[in-house]
Design a protein around this motif. Sequence first.
Motif, short mmCIF file in Angstrom:
data_model
loop_
_atom_site.label_atom_id
_atom_site.label_comp_id
_atom_site.label_asym_id
_atom_site.label_seq_id
_atom_site.Cartn_x
_atom_site.Cartn_y
_atom_site.Cartn_z
N GLY A 13 66.73 87.77 -83.58
CA GLY A 13 67.68 86.87 -83.26
C GLY A 13 68.01 85.93 -84.33
N ALA A 14 66.97 85.25 -84.86
CA ALA A 14 66.83 84.10 -85.83
C ALA A 14 67.68 84.81 -87.07
N ILE A 15 67.07 86.03 -87.61
CA ILE A 15 67.68 86.60 -88.70
C ILE A 15 68.94 86.81 -88.55
N PHE A 16 69.43 87.09 -87.45
CA PHE A 16 70.84 87.59 -87.17
C PHE A 16 71.63 86.16 -87.28
N TRP A 17 71.06 85.09 -86.94
CA TRP A 17 71.73 83.88 -86.96
C TRP A 17 71.94 83.50 -88.51
N GLY A 18 71.00 83.64 -89.16
CA GLY A 18 70.78 83.24 -90.40
C GLY A 18 71.79 84.29 -91.38
N ILE A 19 71.61 85.67 -91.31
CA ILE A 19 72.50 86.30 -91.99
C ILE A 19 74.10 86.21 -91.42
N GLY A 20 74.21 85.96 -90.25
CA GLY A 20 75.70 85.64 -90.02
C GLY A 20 76.32 84.52 -90.47
N GLY A 21 75.61 83.53 -91.02
CA GLY A 21 76.46 82.39 -91.71
C GLY A 21 76.86 82.91 -93.15
N THR A 22 76.05 83.64 -93.72
CA THR A 22 76.36 84.31 -95.13
C THR A 22 77.39 85.22 -94.98
N VAL A 23 77.37 86.04 -93.97
CA VAL A 23 78.52 87.18 -93.72
C VAL A 23 79.83 86.25 -93.24
N LYS A 95 82.35 77.60 -95.43
CA LYS A 95 83.66 77.61 -96.38
C LYS A 95 83.80 76.93 -97.72
N HIS A 96 83.53 75.44 -97.68
CA HIS A 96 83.47 74.79 -98.79
C HIS A 96 82.03 74.72 -99.72
N GLY A 97 81.10 75.42 -99.26
CA GLY A 97 79.91 75.53 -99.82
C GLY A 97 79.35 76.89 -99.63
N ASN A 98 78.15 77.06 -98.93
CA ASN A 98 77.55 78.25 -98.92
C ASN A 98 76.75 78.13 -97.39
N ALA A 99 76.41 79.40 -97.02
CA ALA A 99 75.45 79.39 -95.73
C ALA A 99 73.98 78.76 -95.63
N ALA A 100 73.63 78.77 -97.00
CA ALA A 100 72.31 78.49 -97.13
C ALA A 100 72.23 76.86 -96.94
N VAL A 101 73.15 76.06 -97.58
CA VAL A 101 73.39 74.41 -97.68
C VAL A 101 73.69 74.17 -96.21
N ALA A 102 74.69 75.06 -95.52
CA ALA A 102 75.31 74.60 -94.44
C ALA A 102 74.02 74.61 -93.34
N THR A 103 73.28 75.78 -93.29
CA THR A 103 72.18 75.87 -92.36
C THR A 103 71.24 74.78 -92.55
N TRP A 267 72.50 88.49 -101.95
CA TRP A 267 73.51 89.13 -101.97
C TRP A 267 74.90 88.57 -102.17
N LEU A 268 75.23 87.40 -101.92
CA LEU A 268 76.26 86.65 -102.71
C LEU A 268 76.17 86.02 -104.10
N LYS A 269 75.03 86.20 -104.46
CA LYS A 269 74.61 85.76 -105.96
C LYS A 269 75.31 84.22 -105.86
N GLU A 270 74.97 83.38 -105.04
CA GLU A 270 75.30 82.07 -105.33
C GLU A 270 74.08 81.32 -105.89
N PRO A 271 74.66 80.22 -107.05
CA PRO A 271 73.52 79.78 -107.92
C PRO A 271 72.65 78.87 -106.74
#
Length: 301
Positions: A13-23, A95-103, A267-271
């Motif tokens: 569940g936690a991995i799905f949550w994390g990946i869901g933001g990136t998707v 949307k304005h940044g990336n899933a890593a920072v948002a999470t 995956w998204l190659k974000e710096p």
Amino acid sequence: MSRRKGIFLVLTGAIFWGIGGTVAKKLFLLQIDVDWLVTTRLLIAGFLLLAVQFFRKDRSQILGVWKKRRDAIQLLIFGLLGMLAVQYTYMASIKHGNAAVATLLQYLAPVMIIVYLALRKQAALTRRDLLSVSLALIGCFFLLTNGSISQLSVPSPSIIWGILSGIALAFYTLYAIPLLKQYDSLVIVGWAMIIGGFALSFIHPPWLIEFKSLPLEVYLYLVFVIIFGTMIAFWFYIESLQSLLPKESSLLGSIEPLAAVITTVFWLKEPFGLFQWVGTSCIILMILLLALNKGSSQKAH
């Protein structure tokens, strides 16, 4: 066997949550509107969670929560200022940044709760609390600046929405307590999602989109975000509590931001700079520190 199942469920569940933001970020890159995605995600996931309650648990609670006026009002407030606020601010930050920072910014909510309870004099600050706050502040500094004071490494709208997401999550966590003591979490969260999705439908109705023009990959990403990244992620986390302690589920659930960071970078190659990794480590350490102390905190509360 039951314990292994619980560990599998909470990690999945936690991995799905994390990946869901990136998707979701991938969908925004494909020009999917954030308002439309949040509306659709909340409505479909909410109905699915209530369906799980109907077929697997006490179905009388689905309508029973609306019979008491006070509970109904609390549920409406929770759906609008809790669920909708959390989902929208989180997605806007992505949307304005990336899933890593948002999470990671959203995971500042436990620190906000600590500070709020201390200011209200409902809980005394402990050394562990002060260490957690310090780790959160240091982690945020490195995450958002990458070690350079002169400029931010993350767009300011993403930071603002991310901090608002943390505040919304703190409210979401505290406000839901009385409702969750009376009703199953699937009922409360399912209805809250439907309430939030219905309210946002007035701004962006979910049917106002050219479905025929969408490529196949958009449909696949939508299925993942709605089904796996929302409905199954939450359901699995709740089910894990049947065989694990809340402290254990919370601790294992801290893999979510790590999953978001890894998928965003590879995956998204974000710096992602060296000091941002240091900041990420500080925030994840803070999450682990709070999760390990959750049992004793609950007893004190």
